[in-house]
Enzyme design. Structure first.
Site, mmCIF file in Angstrom:
data_model
loop_
_atom_site.group_PDB
_atom_site.id
_atom_site.type_symbol
_atom_site.label_atom_id
_atom_site.label_comp_id
_atom_site.label_asym_id
_atom_site.label_seq_id
_atom_site.Cartn_x
_atom_site.Cartn_y
_atom_site.Cartn_z
ATOM 1 N N GLY A 196 1.924 22.436 6.267
ATOM 2 C CA GLY A 196 2.991 22.181 7.236
ATOM 3 C C GLY A 196 2.580 21.084 8.201
ATOM 4 N N GLY A 231 0.797 -1.226 0.000
ATOM 5 C CA GLY A 231 0.000 0.000 0.000
ATOM 6 C C GLY A 231 0.829 1.274 0.000
ATOM 7 C CG HIS A 284 24.804 5.454 31.891
ATOM 8 N ND1 HIS A 284 24.368 6.733 31.660
ATOM 9 C CD2 HIS A 284 26.163 5.513 31.970
ATOM 10 C CE1 HIS A 284 25.419 7.548 31.626
ATOM 11 N NE2 HIS A 284 26.508 6.826 31.811
HETATM 12 P P1 NAD Z 1 -2.070 16.910 7.462
HETATM 13 O O1 NAD Z 1 -3.520 17.009 7.650
HETATM 14 O O2 NAD Z 1 -1.203 16.404 8.550
HETATM 15 O O3 NAD Z 1 -1.485 18.358 7.067
HETATM 16 C C1 NAD Z 1 -1.974 19.113 5.974
HETATM 17 C C2 NAD Z 1 -1.781 20.572 6.270
HETATM 18 O O4 NAD Z 1 -2.118 21.315 5.104
HETATM 19 C C3 NAD Z 1 -2.690 21.079 7.385
HETATM 20 O O5 NAD Z 1 -1.896 21.612 8.418
HETATM 21 C C4 NAD Z 1 -3.553 22.124 6.686
HETATM 22 O O6 NAD Z 1 -3.839 23.222 7.503
HETATM 23 C C5 NAD Z 1 -2.684 22.537 5.496
HETATM 24 N N1 NAD Z 1 -3.454 23.123 4.387
HETATM 25 C C6 NAD Z 1 -4.585 22.652 3.817
HETATM 26 N N2 NAD Z 1 -5.011 23.499 2.831
HETATM 27 C C7 NAD Z 1 -4.126 24.529 2.784
HETATM 28 C C8 NAD Z 1 -4.012 25.723 1.977
HETATM 29 N N3 NAD Z 1 -4.890 26.045 1.018
HETATM 30 N N4 NAD Z 1 -2.970 26.540 2.213
HETATM 31 C C9 NAD Z 1 -2.046 26.263 3.156
HETATM 32 N N5 NAD Z 1 -2.106 25.148 3.942
HETATM 33 C C10 NAD Z 1 -3.128 24.288 3.752
HETATM 34 O O7 NAD Z 1 -1.866 16.073 6.127
HETATM 35 P P2 NAD Z 1 -0.553 15.505 5.437
HETATM 36 O O8 NAD Z 1 0.688 16.123 5.985
HETATM 37 O O9 NAD Z 1 -0.839 15.652 3.970
HETATM 38 O O10 NAD Z 1 -0.577 13.984 5.862
HETATM 39 C C11 NAD Z 1 -1.675 13.151 5.470
HETATM 40 C C12 NAD Z 1 -1.819 11.965 6.380
HETATM 41 O O11 NAD Z 1 -0.704 11.102 6.250
HETATM 42 C C13 NAD Z 1 -1.942 12.369 7.824
HETATM 43 O O12 NAD Z 1 -3.003 11.667 8.403
HETATM 44 C C14 NAD Z 1 -0.638 11.953 8.407
HETATM 45 O O13 NAD Z 1 -0.772 11.587 9.771
HETATM 46 C C15 NAD Z 1 -0.227 10.775 7.533
HETATM 47 N N6 NAD Z 1 1.236 10.698 7.501
HETATM 48 C C16 NAD Z 1 1.889 10.268 8.606
HETATM 49 C C17 NAD Z 1 3.268 10.233 8.620
HETATM 50 C C18 NAD Z 1 3.992 9.765 9.851
HETATM 51 O O14 NAD Z 1 3.367 9.144 10.699
HETATM 52 N N7 NAD Z 1 5.270 10.045 10.018
HETATM 53 C C19 NAD Z 1 3.992 10.661 7.525
HETATM 54 C C20 NAD Z 1 3.298 11.100 6.428
HETATM 55 C C21 NAD Z 1 1.922 11.113 6.425
#
Ligand code: NAD
Length: 475
Positions: free
Chosen positions: A187, A40, A448
Site C-alpha cells: 500500500g 526511463g 480568487h
Molecule cells: P513503497 O516502498 O512506496 O511501498 C511498498 C509497500 O509494500 C511498503 O509499504 C511495504 O510495507 C509493502 N510490502 C512489502 N512487502 C510486503 C509483503 N510481503 N506483504 C505486504 N506488504 C508488503 O514502494 P512502491 O509503491 O513499490 O514504489 C516504489 C518507488 O517508486 C518508491 O520509491 C516510490 O516513491 C516511487 N514511485 C513514486 C510515485 C510518485 O511519486 N507518484 C509513483 C510510483 C512510484
C-alpha cells in the site's frame, strides 16, 4: 572503434537525460547510452503512463458521480480499456520523441545498447543493432561517467510469486484487457495509484499492506483520510497484513497473508506486486570493477561521486529520494560538481506527490518529524470545505497543513490532500528552499477563486486565525 567524450551518461531516464542536456548546454561533449528507450521508468513504465491512466479513469468516475450534480445529462458512459491503453501509449510516445529531439538538438550522441563501466574507466556498449561499420560492441572513453540506470520492481521472495498473473508495475502497463478483480501487494505509492485506476473503472480491488497503514511514509492524517476515501470506493484494505504466498484458485489467484497473526486470504484475477523497487545495476560493472556499495545501492558522497574517480551516480541507484524529479535534480547538481561549480539547486526540500483522488503532496517536515527531531513548531491547517474553488468543483474534502519553526516562523514543511495538491506543493518547496517565513509567504496575494487560497488560510492559521474559519473562541 573508439569515441571520446567529456561525459558518458549510462541510462537516459529523467536523471540521465536531464544531466546530459545540462552538460551539453554547459559546453561538454556528451554521449548517452540507453538500453531500452529514452525517458526511463518515468516516461515508459512509471509516472507518465500511470498519470495518463489515472486521468482517464478519474474522469470516467467523475462523470458518473458528478455530472448530475452539475446539471449535466450524460448517459451510457462506458469505456474501452484498449483505447485507454492506446491514449496512455500515445502520450508516452510523444514525450519520448520530444526528449530524443532535445538530446539530438543539444548535440548529445545517443547509443542504443547496454553500457558497462570497465576497470580502465571506459564504457563498453553492446549495441542493439550493429553500427555502420558492423560493430556490435563498441568502446567509449570519457572524462567523466554518470551512472543513472534507475531501478526495477522488486519481487518479494515468497512461494507463488512466479505464477502467471502475478505482475509488477511493468506488467500493468502491458495489460491489454481490464482485470475484473485484483489484489495489490503493498500500500505504498504504486499500490494506491493503481488501486485508484482500477477501482475508478469498477474492478474489485484489495490492498494487502504489511505496515500499520497505507502510505506509511506520509503524514498520518493523509493515510487515515485516504483509507476512508478508498473504503467509499469499496477498495478492501488490509494493513498490518504480511503476504506469505500466492496460489492458483478463487477468481484466478489466491493471496495468503497473515493479519494480526491470523491467516487470511484475498483473491483476484491478477496480483500486482507493488512492494518496492531495487537498483538496476545488473551488468553495469565490468570484470574487476570495484565500486563501494551502500547496501544494495551505489555509495556516493555529497557531490554524487562514487568511490571510483570521475564516476558519478544519481537517481534510484543511490540511497536518496527515489523520485523522477529528485533524479533530475541530482543529475543537474552532479554536472555542476564535475565542472567545479556550486549547484544553484537546493536539495533540502524535495516534494513527494501521490496521484490519488484527491491528490496528495508533502514536502519537508511533518509535525511528527519535528517532534522526533525535538524542534518546537507552530502549525496551521485549513479544511478545503470553506474554499470557493473546491466547492465549485465538489473537491471540498481536502486540507492543507503547514509546519513552521516556533521561534523563527521559518516554514519547515507542508502536507496537502486536495485537488491540485501536486501543483500547489511547489509553492512550499520554493519557500523552504529559500528559508522563507510564514509571514513572507503571506505577503503575496493569491488569486480568487483558486485552490491556492487554501495555502493563505493554512499560513494564517499558523500565526493566528484564518479568515474563512469560524473563530475558535469568543473574544
Ligand atoms: P513503497 O516502498 O512506496 O511501498 C511498498 C509497500 O509494500 C511498503 O509499504 C511495504 O510495507 C509493502 N510490502 C512489502 N512487502 C510486503 C509483503 N510481503 N506483504 C505486504 N506488504 C508488503 O514502494 P512502491 O509503491 O513499490 O514504489 C516504489 C518507488 O517508486 C518508491 O520509491 C516510490 O516513491 C516511487 N514511485 C513514486 C510515485 C510518485 O511519486 N507518484 C509513483 C510510483 C512510484
Amino acid at each position: 572503434m573508439c569515441k571520446k567524450f567529456d561525459l558518458i551518461v549510462i541510462g537516459a531516464g529523467p536523471g540521465g537525460y536531464v544531466a546530459a542536456i545540462k552538460a551539453a548546454k554547459a559546453g561538454m561533449s556528451v554521449a548517452v547510452v540507453e538500453n531500452i528507450r529514452v525517458g526511463g521508468t518515468c516516461l515508459n513504465r512509471g509516472c507518465i503512463p500511470a498519470k495518463a491512466m489515472i486521468h482517464a479513469s478519474s474522469l470516467y468516475e467523475e462523470i458518473h458521480s458528478e455530472a448530475n450534480l452539475l446539471g449535466l445529462a450524460v448517459e451510457n458512459v462506458t469505456f474501452d480499456y484498449g483505447k485507454i491503453v492506446e491514449y496512455k501509449q500515445a502520450t508516452t510516445d510523444e514525450l519520448v520523441t520530444g526528449i530524443e529531439a532535445l538530446l539530438d538538438g543539444n548535440g548529445v550522441v545517443r547509443f542504443n545498447g547496454k553500457g558497462t563501466l570497465e576497470k580502465d574507466g571506459s564504457v563498453t556498449v553492446k549495441l542493439k543493432e550493429a553500427d555502420e561499420e558492423g560493430n556490435e560492441l563498441i568502446s567509449l572513453e570519457a572524462g567523466n561517467v554518470l551512472l543513472a540506470t534507475g531501478s526495477v520492481p522488486s519481487l518479494i521472495p515468497i512461494p507463488g510469486i512466479d505464477l502467471k498473473g502475478v505482475i509488477t508495475s511493468d506488467g500493468v502497463f502491458a495489460l491489454s484487457k481490464m482485470p475484473e478483480s485484483l489484489v495489490i501487494i503493498g500500500g505504498g505509492v504504486i499500490g494506491v495509484e493503481f488501486a485508484t485506476v482500477y477501482a475508478n473503472l469498477g474492478a474489485k480491488v484489495t490492498i494487502v499492506e504489511a505496515l500499520p497503514r497505507i502510505l506509511q511514509n506520509m503524514d498520518k492524517e493523509i493515510s487515515q483520510n485516504l483509507k476512508m476515501i478508498f473504503k467509499k470506493k469499496e477498495i478492501d484494505i488490509h494493513t498490518g497484513a504480511s503476504v506469505k504466498s500466492i496460489e492458483l484458485g478463487g477468481e484466478g489467484l489466491i493471496v495468503n497473508y497473515e493479519e494480526k497473526d491470523k491467516p487470511a486470504q484475498a483473491t483476484g484475477q491478477l496480483v500486482i506486486c507493488a512492494a518496492g523497487r531495487k537498483p538496476n545495476i545488473d551488468g553495469l560493472f565490468g570484470d574487476g570493477v570495484e565500486i563501494e556499495k551502500d547496501g544494495k545501492f551505489v555509495a556516493v558522497n555529497d557531490k554524487f561521486e562514487t568511490s571510483i574517480p570521475n564516476v558519478y551516480a544519481i537517481g534510484d541507484i543511490i540511497r536518496k529520494t527515489q523520485l523522477a524529479h529528485a533524479a533530475s535534480a541530482y543529475g543537474i547538481c552532479a554536472v555542476d560538481f564535475m565542472n567545479g561549480n556550486e549547484p544553484e539547486l537546493n536539495l533540502k526540500a524535495i516534494p513527494g506527490c501521490v496521484y490519488t483522488d484527491p491528490e496528495i503532496a508533502q514536502v519537508g517536515m511533518t509535525e511528527a518529524d519535528a517532534k522526533d527531531a525535538e524542534i518546537p513548531v507552530i502549525s496551521g491547517k485549513f479544511i478545503m470545505s470553506a474554499n470557493g474553488k473546491s466547492l465549485i468543483t465538489h473537491e471540498e474534502r481536502g486540507f492543507v497543513k503547514v509546519v513552521a519553526d516556533e521561534a523563527s516562523h521559518k516554514v519547515l514543511g507542508a502536507q496537502m490532500m486536495c485537488a491540485r495538491a501536486t501543483d500547489m506543493i511547489a509553492e512550499f518547496t520554493t519557500a523552504i528552499s529559500n528559508d522563507m517565513t510564514v509571514e513572507q509567504m503571506l505577503a503575496g496575494v493569491r488569486p480568487h477563486p483558486t485552490y491556492n487560497e487554501g495555502i493563505t488560510e493554512a499560513l494564517e492559521d499558523c500565526i493566528g486565525e484564518s479568515t474563512h474559519t469560524m473563530p475558535r473562541r469568543r473574544r
